[in-house]
Scaffold this motif. Structure first.
Motif, PDB file in Angstrom:
ATOM      1  N   VAL A  58       0.890  -1.122  -0.027  1.00  0.00           N
ATOM      2  CA  VAL A  58       0.085  -0.189  -0.075  1.00  0.00           C
ATOM      3  C   VAL A  58       0.940   1.170  -0.198  1.00  0.00           C
ATOM      4  CG1 VAL A  58      -1.846   1.351   1.370  1.00  0.00           C
ATOM      5  CG2 VAL A  58      -1.887  -0.962   1.097  1.00  0.00           C
ATOM      6  N   SER A 111       1.744   1.817  -3.500  1.00  0.00           N
ATOM      7  CA  SER A 111       0.953   2.198  -4.488  1.00  0.00           C
ATOM      8  C   SER A 111      -0.119   3.354  -4.314  1.00  0.00           C
ATOM      9  CB  SER A 111      -0.144   0.805  -5.011  1.00  0.00           C
ATOM     10  OG  SER A 111      -0.831   0.586  -3.577  1.00  0.00           O
ATOM     11  N   ILE A 112      -0.328   3.640  -2.833  1.00  0.00           N
ATOM     12  CA  ILE A 112      -1.220   4.561  -2.623  1.00  0.00           C
ATOM     13  C   ILE A 112      -0.993   6.040  -3.360  1.00  0.00           C
ATOM     14  CG2 ILE A 112      -0.191   5.485  -0.514  1.00  0.00           C
ATOM     15  CD1 ILE A 112      -2.995   5.365   0.984  1.00  0.00           C
ATOM     16  N   GLY A 169      -4.403   0.316  -2.863  1.00  0.00           N
ATOM     17  CA  GLY A 169      -3.579   1.722  -2.591  1.00  0.00           C
ATOM     18  C   GLY A 169      -4.135   2.675  -3.675  1.00  0.00           C
ATOM     19  N   PHE A 192      -7.612   3.644  -2.481  1.00  0.00           N
ATOM     20  CA  PHE A 192      -7.776   5.056  -1.413  1.00  0.00           C
ATOM     21  C   PHE A 192      -7.280   6.159  -2.048  1.00  0.00           C
ATOM     22  CE2 PHE A 192      -6.120   1.330   1.564  1.00  0.00           C
ATOM     23  CZ  PHE A 192      -7.299   0.891   1.851  1.00  0.00           C
ATOM     24  N   GLN A 193      -6.202   6.222  -2.758  1.00  0.00           N
ATOM     25  CA  GLN A 193      -6.106   7.519  -3.371  1.00  0.00           C
ATOM     26  C   GLN A 193      -7.185   7.859  -4.208  1.00  0.00           C
ATOM     27  OE1 GLN A 193      -2.794   9.502  -4.464  1.00  0.00           O
ATOM     28  NE2 GLN A 193      -4.650  10.689  -4.426  1.00  0.00           N
ATOM     29  N   PRO A 204      -2.997  10.672   0.884  1.00  0.00           N
ATOM     30  CA  PRO A 204      -2.671   9.266   0.789  1.00  0.00           C
ATOM     31  C   PRO A 204      -1.299   8.767   1.803  1.00  0.00           C
ATOM     32  CG  PRO A 204      -3.277  10.028  -1.127  1.00  0.00           C
ATOM     33  CD  PRO A 204      -3.252  11.549  -0.150  1.00  0.00           C
ATOM     34  N   GLY A 225      -0.919   6.452   4.972  1.00  0.00           N
ATOM     35  CA  GLY A 225      -0.048   5.430   4.884  1.00  0.00           C
ATOM     36  C   GLY A 225       0.849   5.425   6.279  1.00  0.00           C
TER      37      GLY A 225
END
Length: 523
Positions: A52, A55-56, A184, A187-188, A214, A218
């Protein structure tokens, strides 16, 4: 049923229930069983949050970078994205070695703390008056450095499971990793509702907006992870048959003491071969991820927005496919064995890239806007396929929409047939199936080859080889595809996968568990 088959059935029982398990003179109590598997689940969570963390923010890095530093260009963006893998490549052997001689909680807490600090730094890169892009580069490199704990996670799970449990556990880890890569960006996307302006916390000069939220999320999840490591995680170690090395109340201070009495050396040929196999698997998948957007824009004349949207949907679907595959291989491996499944996964990847080879008499639309004047260079006319003249008449002289198609400056666009959409989607399905199979089987075989001795450093090298592949893969495909086109690019990849399959065949008999190699259990 053989004696070994009976042992395997006993070893599988902890996955399905909480009964006490006895292994010779060693007894696993219900308390130990619960603690061992809760600790393994914390490792699943750590792996999920690690992916995450990568990729977030990945879809918003470019607009955020362009906003905070106008001097940054797309080439610098490439360095920022690569810095994550470079940081992980450097850190993985270091954290892995650390975990061999000290309680694993130490490198885990330190690595996660580095990632948390780096995420907070990412939220403040707008503050300096200059060189903001370098602060972002540093923050992403540190997030990658913290992700070096992947080696510790996998080495712990390998040491805390028996041979019969390990394939399932490794598949669960890989599934959590894939799920992190899927969720991820989700979430973004949800946090884009905050907007570019967002809110400002004046006292600490913090801007909470669609770019920084984001990263802050994290950091919060990483903090929760550290708390759980202290509250729940405990050191456990079992041998290949599931026999205990330490009691539940014994906190290991030196992991080397757990297996100091074990005899036998690790098969280094199998270790090196496994690292090469894993490198190739991640190399070809990194290539596929990198080339997806430019390939579809060139072949199907998609706009930037269409390419991002459609490929985002495709990659998300591949992520879901990967989770399903991870669950399936846990069942299939019990019947066919990891080596056969790995061989099958490579074959599927080969077919996936082979399908992408261009053929036929249909050619892509040419994007003439890349040429400053309306005359086509003679060297292009000399190699241009006659059919292209009919599909692409004289270049347009006015531009009212975003130019689309295969850039005329890429000379191969003039004579290379289009890759049909059906080819591309079929390749997506096959590569999305073959990659997770090879990924989890590589890790599982590797952990079994290493045996019950501390695996931290070895897992660190394996993770580093994967990080190196994710760094070199995009560089290779960007150069080969741009200058030579998809026929040579995908042809070379097919050749590489074929050579890797030959390598697997050559070392096939050596890719066996440590305990089988020394005759402690039957294969």
């Amino acid at each position: 049923m053989s004696a070994f088959d009976s042992d395997v059935e006993d070893e599988r029982a902890p996955l399905l229930g909480s009964t006490n398990e006895s292994y010779g003179d060693f007894v696993e109590t219900s308390q130990h069983f619960r603690s061992r598997w809760w600790s393994i689940r914390i490792m699943y969570l750590t792996m999920f949050l690690s992916s995450v963390g990568f990729s977030i923010v990945i879809t918003s890095i470019w607009p955020y970078l362009h906003k905070i530093d106008q001097t940054a260009d797309t080439s610098f963006l490439g360095w920022i994205i690569a810095s994550y893998s470079l940081g992980q490549m450097v850190a993985s052997p270091l954290f892995g070695l650390w975990s061999n001689y000290r309680p694993r909680r130490e490198p885990l807490v330190v690595s996660i703390s580095i990632s948390v600090a780096a995420s907070i730094l990412y939220s403040y890169v707008h503050v300096p008056f200059s060189n903001n892009k370098y602060y972002m580069l540093i923050s992403r490199a540190l997030v990658g450095f913290g992700a070096g704990n992947v080696a510790v996670v996998r080495s712990y799970v390998a040491g805390a499971t028996s041979l019969a449990e390990r394939t399932s556990a490794m598949a669960n880890i890989s599934a959590c990793q894939a799920l992190g890569f899927i969720l991820g960006p989700a979430f973004q996307t949800a946090l884009t509702l905050i907007g570019e302006k967002g809110v400002t916390v004046a006292g600490i000069d913090l801007q909470v907006n669609m770019y920084t939220a984001p990263a802050l999320l994290g950091a919060l999840l990483g903090t929760v992870n550290v708390i759980l490591l202290f509250a729940i995680f405990r050191e456990h170690h079992v041998d290949d048959l599931g026999r205990l090395y330490k009691s539940i109340n014994s906190e290991v201070e030196d992991n080397s003491e757990m297996v100091g009495d074990l005899q036998g050396t690790v098969d280094q040929v199998a270790v090196v071969a496994s690292n090469i196999l894993f490198f190739v698997v991640l190399f070809v998948f990194a290539i596929f991820e990198t080339i997806a957007t430019p390939l579809t824009m060139d072949m199907y004349a998609w706009t930037r927005a269409q390419a991002v949207l459609y490929n985002g949907i495709i990659l998300a679907a591949m992520g879901v496919e990967a989770v399903i595959v991870f669950m399936a291989v846990k069942i299939l491996s019990n019947r066919t064995g990891e080596r056969a499944i790995l061989l099958g996964g490579l074959a599927v990847i080969f077919v996936g890239f082979f399908i992408l080879l261009p053929w036929g008499q249909q050619f892509p639309k040419i994007k003439w806007e890349d040429i400053k004047n309306t005359s086509v260079p003679k060297n292009m006319l000399g190699v241009r396929h006659p059919a292209v003249w009919e599909m692409n008449p004289d270049p347009p002289t006015n531009h009212t929409l975003e130019p689309t198609g295969c850039p005329a400056v890429q000379s191969w666009c003039q004579y290379t047939p289009v890759i049909h959409l059906a080819q591309y989607l079929s390749a997506d399905i096959l590569i999305g199936m073959g990659y997770p199979v090879c990924n989890v089987m590589s890790y599982t075989l590797y952990s079994k080859i290493l045996g019950p001795k501390p695996q931290g450093l070895y897992m660190g090298w394996l993770t580093a080889s994967g990080s190196g592949a994710r760094t070199l893969g995009p560089v290779f495909i960007s150069q080969t595809y741009t200058h030579l086109g998809p026929r040579y690019a995908f042809g070379l990849i097919c050749g590489l996968v074929l050579l890797t399959t030959v390598l697997l065949g050559g070392v096939y008999k050596r890719l066996i568990p440590f305990s089988v190699r020394y005759g402690r259990i039957l294969e």
